[in-house]
Structure formats: structure tokens, C-alpha cells
Design a protein around this motif. Structure first.
Motif, PDB file in Angstrom:
ATOM      1  N   GLN A 126       0.832  -1.201   0.000  1.00  0.00           N
ATOM      2  CA  GLN A 126       0.000   0.000   0.000  1.00  0.00           C
ATOM      3  C   GLN A 126       0.869   1.254   0.000  1.00  0.00           C
ATOM      4  O   GLN A 126       0.584   2.217  -0.721  1.00  0.00           O
ATOM      5  N   ARG A 127       1.951   1.262   0.775  1.00  0.00           N
ATOM      6  CA  ARG A 127       2.862   2.414   0.780  1.00  0.00           C
ATOM      7  C   ARG A 127       3.502   2.611  -0.595  1.00  0.00           C
ATOM      8  O   ARG A 127       3.665   3.740  -1.054  1.00  0.00           O
ATOM      9  N   ALA A 128       3.877   1.510  -1.238  1.00  0.00           N
ATOM     10  CA  ALA A 128       4.478   1.604  -2.578  1.00  0.00           C
ATOM     11  C   ALA A 128       3.487   2.226  -3.556  1.00  0.00           C
ATOM     12  O   ALA A 128       3.868   3.061  -4.381  1.00  0.00           O
ATOM     13  N   ILE A 129       2.227   1.843  -3.456  1.00  0.00           N
ATOM     14  CA  ILE A 129       1.200   2.417  -4.331  1.00  0.00           C
ATOM     15  C   ILE A 129       1.027   3.905  -4.025  1.00  0.00           C
ATOM     16  O   ILE A 129       1.037   4.739  -4.923  1.00  0.00           O
ATOM     17  N   GLU A 130       0.903   4.240  -2.752  1.00  0.00           N
ATOM     18  CA  GLU A 130       0.682   5.635  -2.363  1.00  0.00           C
ATOM     19  C   GLU A 130       1.846   6.538  -2.751  1.00  0.00           C
ATOM     20  O   GLU A 130       1.643   7.687  -3.111  1.00  0.00           O
TER      21      GLU A 130
END
Length: 165
Positions: free
Chosen positions: A62-66
Motif C-alpha cells: 500500500q505504501r508503494a502504491i501511495e
């Protein structure tokens, strides 16, 4: 997880996030794309492990996407059969819409037509119906997937079959 080691000037951890169904395109197309982007000095996130089935996107994913600025979903024949791919796509669409034009989606249609992804043909439409029945998923979850896929309708992408080599 494999990612390039290049740093970004914007402070984002990754410049590009690749979303793809591993068994369809990992060896070959996505691998070539990943290495080509890295060779061009672009910091890329690509998951190298099969993700666990669950209700929430993993924190690091999720952090990579954000933190990414560009999203490249590689739509393949069985992309819609992966709950993880569909969850990623929902997150990508949400991040793009709230970024006020600071993030972009560059879809690639690999061995599928844009109409398949837009749910205008049975390919993805029936796959999602089957997932919904087999997994007894909530209408809310499935509706989010459908909405994210149909939002791709407004985005011009690349159809791999139109390019030679």
C-alpha cells in the motif's frame, strides 16, 4: 520484493508502480518492461512474491502504491481473476483521483482488448462474477472492482498487439 535502487528527486520511494498478474506476464513482458525502466534510471516497484490472499492490501504494498507517481497496470487474460490485482487497481484509481493530476495511470493491454477491461465483453465481466460467487464476496468489494475497471475507459493505453517487436 524487487525494486530499483535509483533514488527520486521528489522524495517518493518509487516513481513507477507495476501492477500485473505474475503467472500471465512476469516472465517475459513485465520483466522486460521492469528492466527497461530501471536501465532508464527510473525507480520501479515490482512485487516478486505471490501475495497472500486476504482482505487488506499489505502495508508495504500500500505504501508503494501511495508513494508512486506513475502506475502501469498490465492487463492480461487473467488479471481480473486475481483479487490482489483488483485491490491494487482500486487503490491506484483512488490515489490518482485524489492527487489532482499529480499521478498518472498508463495502462497496457497485453493479450486483451480495452473493451475486455472496461467490462464490455464477457472476459473480465464473467471472471468477476465467478469470483463473487465462489468467494462469496461483498457487493461493495465487487462494485469497487467494477468501478475501477470501468474508470480505465477514460484513459488511453497501449495495446501490445498493435506494436511489432
Amino acid at each position: 520484493m524487487a525494486s530499483s535502487d535509483a533514488s527520486t528527486s521528489s522524495g517518493s520511494e518509487y516513481q513507477v508502480f507495476l501492477s500485473f498478474r505474475g503467472p500471465d506476464t512476469r516472465v517475459g513482458f513485465t520483466d522486460f518492461l521492469f528492466h527497461s525502466l530501471i536501465d532508464a534510471g527510473i525507480c520501479v516497484f515490482r512485487d516478486d512474491e505471490e501475495l497472500r490472499v486476504g482482505e487488506r492490501i499489505d502495508g508495504s504494498l500500500q505504501r508503494a502504491i501511495e508513494n508512486s507517481k506513475i502506475y502501469i497496470p498490465v492487463f492480461s487474460q487473467k488479471y481480473a481473476s486475481s483479487q490482489w490485482c483488483l485491490r491494487e487497481l482500486v487503490q491506484i484509481m483512488e490515489n490518482t483521483s485524489k492527487s489532482e493530476g499529480k499521478k498518472e495511470i498508463l495502462p497496457i493491454f497485453f493479450d486483451v482488448e480495452p473493451d475486455d477491461v472496461k467490462l464490455k465483453t464477457p472476459l473480465y465481466r464473467e471472471t468477476i462474477l465467478n469470483l463473487e460467487r465462489e468467494k462469496k464476496l461483498s457487493n461493495e468489494q465487487v462494485d469497487a472492482w467494477r468501478e475501477a475497471l470501468m474508470e480505465v475507459d477514460a484513459i488511453k493505453g497501449w495495446e501490445v498487439k498493435k506494436y511489432k517487436g
